[in-house]
Motif scaffolding. Sequence first.
Motif, PDB file in Angstrom:
ATOM      1  N   ALA A 105      30.913  74.378  69.140  1.00 22.89           N
ATOM      2  CA  ALA A 105      29.683  73.589  69.178  1.00 22.89           C
ATOM      3  C   ALA A 105      29.006  73.597  67.817  1.00 22.89           C
ATOM      4  O   ALA A 105      29.042  74.601  67.094  1.00 22.89           O
ATOM      5  N   TYR A 106      28.406  72.468  67.475  1.00 27.27           N
ATOM      6  CA  TYR A 106      27.494  72.399  66.342  1.00 27.27           C
ATOM      7  C   TYR A 106      26.106  72.095  66.885  1.00 27.27           C
ATOM      8  O   TYR A 106      25.943  71.244  67.763  1.00 27.27           O
ATOM      9  N   VAL A 107      25.107  72.790  66.359  1.00 28.98           N
ATOM     10  CA  VAL A 107      23.731  72.694  66.847  1.00 28.98           C
ATOM     11  C   VAL A 107      22.817  72.288  65.695  1.00 28.98           C
ATOM     12  O   VAL A 107      22.850  72.903  64.621  1.00 28.98           O
ATOM     13  N   LYS A 108      21.997  71.257  65.916  1.00 27.38           N
ATOM     14  CA  LYS A 108      21.036  70.883  64.879  1.00 27.38           C
ATOM     15  C   LYS A 108      20.014  72.003  64.710  1.00 27.38           C
ATOM     16  O   LYS A 108      19.408  72.452  65.682  1.00 27.38           O
ATOM     17  N   ALA A 109      19.836  72.422  63.464  1.00 28.96           N
ATOM     18  CA  ALA A 109      18.858  73.469  63.170  1.00 28.96           C
ATOM     19  C   ALA A 109      17.592  72.894  62.555  1.00 28.96           C
ATOM     20  O   ALA A 109      16.479  73.236  62.965  1.00 28.96           O
ATOM     21  N   THR A 110      17.760  71.998  61.566  1.00 32.05           N
ATOM     22  CA  THR A 110      16.628  71.580  60.759  1.00 32.05           C
ATOM     23  C   THR A 110      16.723  70.118  60.332  1.00 32.05           C
ATOM     24  O   THR A 110      17.789  69.502  60.397  1.00 32.05           O
ATOM     25  N   GLU A 111      15.587  69.606  59.854  1.00 32.91           N
ATOM     26  CA  GLU A 111      15.517  68.289  59.220  1.00 32.91           C
ATOM     27  C   GLU A 111      14.461  68.367  58.133  1.00 32.91           C
ATOM     28  O   GLU A 111      13.389  68.955  58.350  1.00 32.91           O
ATOM     29  N   SER A 112      14.779  67.803  56.971  1.00 27.98           N
ATOM     30  CA  SER A 112      13.893  67.855  55.813  1.00 27.98           C
ATOM     31  C   SER A 112      13.497  69.322  55.549  1.00 27.98           C
ATOM     32  O   SER A 112      14.341  70.220  55.630  1.00 27.98           O
ATOM     33  N   THR A 113      12.208  69.578  55.248  1.00 27.05           N
ATOM     34  CA  THR A 113      11.737  70.965  55.068  1.00 27.05           C
ATOM     35  C   THR A 113      10.528  71.213  55.961  1.00 27.05           C
ATOM     36  O   THR A 113       9.644  72.019  55.631  1.00 27.05           O
ATOM     37  N   SER A 114      10.496  70.525  57.111  1.00 25.75           N
ATOM     38  CA  SER A 114       9.333  70.664  57.983  1.00 25.75           C
ATOM     39  C   SER A 114       9.686  70.795  59.457  1.00 25.75           C
ATOM     40  O   SER A 114       8.821  71.139  60.263  1.00 25.75           O
ATOM     41  N   TYR A 115      10.947  70.555  59.821  1.00 24.24           N
ATOM     42  CA  TYR A 115      11.294  70.532  61.244  1.00 24.24           C
ATOM     43  C   TYR A 115      12.372  71.544  61.568  1.00 24.24           C
ATOM     44  O   TYR A 115      13.390  71.644  60.870  1.00 24.24           O
ATOM     45  N   ASP A 143      14.978  61.551  50.641  1.00 26.63           N
ATOM     46  CA  ASP A 143      13.788  60.996  49.999  1.00 26.63           C
ATOM     47  C   ASP A 143      12.548  61.860  50.192  1.00 26.63           C
ATOM     48  O   ASP A 143      11.477  61.532  49.665  1.00 26.63           O
ATOM     49  N   THR A 144      12.656  62.958  50.934  1.00 27.24           N
ATOM     50  CA  THR A 144      11.467  63.783  51.180  1.00 27.24           C
ATOM     51  C   THR A 144      11.394  65.033  50.314  1.00 27.24           C
ATOM     52  O   THR A 144      10.304  65.567  50.099  1.00 27.24           O
ATOM     53  N   SER A 145      12.519  65.534  49.839  1.00 26.15           N
ATOM     54  CA  SER A 145      12.541  66.729  48.991  1.00 26.15           C
ATOM     55  C   SER A 145      13.932  66.884  48.399  1.00 26.15           C
ATOM     56  O   SER A 145      14.867  66.181  48.785  1.00 26.15           O
ATOM     57  N   SER A 146      14.086  67.815  47.492  1.00 22.86           N
ATOM     58  CA  SER A 146      15.352  67.985  46.781  1.00 22.86           C
ATOM     59  C   SER A 146      16.448  68.554  47.679  1.00 22.86           C
ATOM     60  O   SER A 146      16.176  69.148  48.727  1.00 22.86           O
ATOM     61  N   GLY A 147      17.683  68.392  47.235  1.00 25.81           N
ATOM     62  CA  GLY A 147      18.809  68.972  47.968  1.00 25.81           C
ATOM     63  C   GLY A 147      18.697  70.480  48.062  1.00 25.81           C
ATOM     64  O   GLY A 147      18.945  71.070  49.112  1.00 25.81           O
ATOM     65  N   ALA A 148      18.306  71.113  46.980  1.00 23.71           N
ATOM     66  CA  ALA A 148      18.164  72.568  46.974  1.00 23.71           C
ATOM     67  C   ALA A 148      17.102  73.020  47.961  1.00 23.71           C
ATOM     68  O   ALA A 148      17.291  73.991  48.708  1.00 23.71           O
ATOM     69  N   ALA A 149      15.961  72.330  47.976  1.00 27.81           N
ATOM     70  CA  ALA A 149      14.880  72.707  48.888  1.00 27.81           C
ATOM     71  C   ALA A 149      15.335  72.601  50.338  1.00 27.81           C
ATOM     72  O   ALA A 149      15.034  73.484  51.157  1.00 27.81           O
ATOM     73  N   GLN A 150      16.070  71.549  50.673  1.00 28.08           N
ATOM     74  CA  GLN A 150      16.503  71.378  52.057  1.00 28.08           C
ATOM     75  C   GLN A 150      17.620  72.357  52.432  1.00 28.08           C
ATOM     76  O   GLN A 150      17.681  72.827  53.572  1.00 28.08           O
ATOM     77  N   ALA A 151      18.492  72.675  51.494  1.00 29.82           N
ATOM     78  CA  ALA A 151      19.528  73.672  51.770  1.00 29.82           C
ATOM     79  C   ALA A 151      18.907  75.042  52.022  1.00 29.82           C
ATOM     80  O   ALA A 151      19.313  75.769  52.944  1.00 29.82           O
ATOM     81  N   ASN A 152      17.932  75.405  51.214  1.00 36.19           N
ATOM     82  CA  ASN A 152      17.261  76.697  51.409  1.00 36.19           C
ATOM     83  C   ASN A 152      16.523  76.735  52.743  1.00 36.19           C
ATOM     84  O   ASN A 152      16.552  77.756  53.451  1.00 36.19           O
ATOM     85  N   TYR A 153      15.861  75.651  53.087  1.00 33.87           N
ATOM     86  CA  TYR A 153      15.145  75.589  54.362  1.00 33.87           C
ATOM     87  C   TYR A 153      16.121  75.749  55.528  1.00 33.87           C
ATOM     88  O   TYR A 153      15.841  76.464  56.507  1.00 33.87           O
ATOM     89  N   PHE A 154      17.265  75.098  55.415  1.00 39.12           N
ATOM     90  CA  PHE A 154      18.308  75.187  56.444  1.00 39.12           C
ATOM     91  C   PHE A 154      18.802  76.621  56.603  1.00 39.12           C
ATOM     92  O   PHE A 154      18.850  77.163  57.725  1.00 39.12           O
ATOM     93  N   VAL A 155      19.151  77.261  55.511  1.00 38.19           N
ATOM     94  CA  VAL A 155      19.648  78.646  55.576  1.00 38.19           C
ATOM     95  C   VAL A 155      18.580  79.579  56.138  1.00 38.19           C
ATOM     96  O   VAL A 155      18.880  80.477  56.936  1.00 38.19           O
TER      97      VAL A 155
END
Length: 285
Positions: A105-115, A143-155
Motif C-alpha cells: 500500500a501507498y498512503v498519502k502523507a502530505t501536500e505542499s507544506t501545510s497539509y 507553485d507553493t514552495s520549493s522542492g526542498a521545503a516540501q521534501a523536508n515537510y514530507f519526511v
Amino acid sequence: MPVLRSGSPHRSVRSRATVAGTLLATVSLLVGLPGTAGAAATARAPEPRHPELDWAGSQIAKHEGTNGGALRSPSLAAAVEGVDVSSHNGNVAWSTLWNSGVKFAYVKATESTSYTNPSFAQQYNGSYNIGMIRGAYHFATPDTSSGAAQANYFVDHGGGWSKDGKTLPGALDMEYNPYGATCYGLSAAGLVNWMKDWFATYKARTGRDAVVYTSTGWWKQCTGNSGAFGSINPLWIPRYGSSVGELPAGWGFHTIWQYTSTGPTVGDHNKFNGAYDRLQALANG
C-alpha cells in the motif's frame, strides 16, 4: 492660522515619512517584501484549498479522458497486488484488503507544506500491522514552495524510511494541478529543477531515491518529456486500461502500475511489476 515654516514639526514629520517610505521601498525591492514589486518574482500560490480531494490519480481521468472505472485486475506473469489510499478513503478495512490478496500500500502523507492526512496513522500503521509492505507519498504543488521545503515537510510528517523490510521509499506525486495552471505556472526546466531539488533533499534525509508517480501525458506536456529521472527514480504510472501503455522518456520499464482508480475494494488498485521478493528488495533498498 499660524504659517508653517521650513523648520516646523509638521514639515519635519512629513519629510521623515517620505524618507522612510523611500528606504522601505528600496529595501523591499531588494528582499521582496509582500506587497512590493520585489515580491512579484518570488510570489507563491496560496496553500491548497481542498487537499483532502487530491490523491494519486485524482486529476488523471479528469484531464486525460481515461476510464477510471472498475477494471478487472490485469493478468501479469509476475505481479503483486497493491492499493493507494488518502484521507478521502477514511479508516480502511485492512483485513478485508489483505484477504483479497493486496500485499502492499501507498498512503498519502502530505501536500505542499501545510497539509497532513488526518487518516494517515490508521492507514499507514494499519497496513503495516496487517502484514503489508507500505510506503508514503507526497502530493506536489510546485507553485507553493520549493522542492526542498516540501521534501523536508514530507519526511517530517510520515514520509521517512527505515530498512525494516516493510517500508517502501517515499513517492512524489506529480500530476495535473487541481488548483490552476496545469504545469503550476513553471517552465519545463523549472519543473525539472523543482523535482531535482525534491529528490535530492529526500535522498539526503533518508538515503533512498524516491519513486515518482506521473502520467505520460502530464510528463510530456509539463517537463518536455524529460529523461532526467528514468535511470534513478522508480516509475509509478497511472493508466486505466488493459495495458500500461507508453512510458515517459527515460524509463524502459515501470515499477508500479495504477490500473484502476475505483477498484473492487477501497482505494486505487496497483500492480507491482515483479514477484514479491522484488517488492521486498525495493523496500530494503
